[in-house]
Design an enzyme around this catalytic site. Sequence first.
Site, short mmCIF file in Angstrom:
data_model
loop_
_atom_site.label_atom_id
_atom_site.label_comp_id
_atom_site.label_asym_id
_atom_site.label_seq_id
_atom_site.Cartn_x
_atom_site.Cartn_y
_atom_site.Cartn_z
N TYR A 266 1.39 4.34 -2.80
CA TYR A 266 0.79 5.68 -2.93
C TYR A 266 1.55 6.74 -2.14
O TYR A 266 2.08 7.69 -2.74
CB TYR A 266 -0.68 5.63 -2.53
CG TYR A 266 -1.42 6.93 -2.80
CD1 TYR A 266 -1.70 7.32 -4.11
CD2 TYR A 266 -1.83 7.75 -1.76
CE1 TYR A 266 -2.36 8.51 -4.37
CE2 TYR A 266 -2.49 8.95 -2.01
CZ TYR A 266 -2.75 9.32 -3.31
OH TYR A 266 -3.40 10.50 -3.56
N ARG B 165 0.80 -1.21 0.00
CA ARG B 165 0.00 0.00 0.00
C ARG B 165 0.84 1.27 0.00
O ARG B 165 0.37 2.35 -0.38
CB ARG B 165 -0.94 0.01 1.22
CG ARG B 165 -2.08 1.00 1.02
CD ARG B 165 -2.74 1.45 2.30
NE ARG B 165 -3.71 2.48 2.01
CZ ARG B 165 -3.40 3.75 1.78
NH1 ARG B 165 -2.15 4.15 1.81
NH2 ARG B 165 -4.36 4.64 1.50
#
Length: 342
Positions: A171, A168
């Site tokens: 980003y 994750r």
Amino acid sequence: MSYKEDIKAVASLQLPWEKLSGCNILVTGATGLIGSCLVEVLMEHPNMDYHVYASGRNEERAMLRFSNYITDPAFHFFQYDVTKPLKGDVDFQYVIHAASNASPNYFATKPVDIIKANIEGLANLMDYGLEHCLCRLLFVSSGEVYGEGDGRIFTEEYSGYVDCTSVRSCYPSSKRAAESLCIAYAHQYGIDVSIARLSHVFGPNFTESDNRAYAQFIRNAMRGEDIILKSTGEQFRSWCYVVDCVSAILHILLKGENGHAYNVADNKSNISIKELAEIIARIAQKKVKFELPSTLEKQGFNIVSKSVFDTHKIEELGWHTLGDDIFYNLKKTIEEVREQKH
């Protein structure tokens, strides 16, 4: 006021619009939540004497979204994927780079695409600008660059923890790298650049693939369903209504200092995810229900426990919100989504 009235209010703000006179303004990610609102505000400015170039990957969506402007000679849409070099002969004096997929399901399924869009996309626009009279580029970044903090309110100088080995982190890590790339181009090539670090933004016109919490809650409300919360909802966030966010971006574009980053948040809208769900449930006259998330959904979750922004720096540019609280801004959002459905 309604969403459309809010657009006109921001388009009429006392800003140094004369800086844009005779210019070509490129908005990337123009079919997204923030980019499309930016295009609307720029096109609704009562004394506009500039050209707006909107770019995005989905031409069909753009034609529907900007149907009011298709025949306007000052409006131009072209299909463009920012991960590819930009080709053409148009000089863009101002670029607002808002192309970035912020949907959590893509963080889990297409992390490479997320990183490329954030880093290569920026480099492609900078390289084009070097050859085509770029005056200023505004990079739309994210408060996720702050990572997990220590409980304090985030000022622009703060930096928290991001686990680079987490999928994750594609980003926040690529947003951090892109901000560094902005400053590198400014230093090495003399490009004028500014950075908008956005809190969690809500409003109408989110894309069909957007599975951020607020978008899912609004879809529940539109279908007449109870609001489904797939976590305890304890994470505490700064939020900002998209029209206020666009107002902030324009303040940074036209008044911000070169090489500076500015937090964008409504300090009247600091609430938990659970409170957000409860507000939308109250507007829709429904209940909040809990469901266990799938493994894929959990991989896309933002695990930061507290993300609250200090906004003194952008307020010094003269920026303030239109004044409504988060309840009425969410109510306007739902009303606009409902109107568009009909």
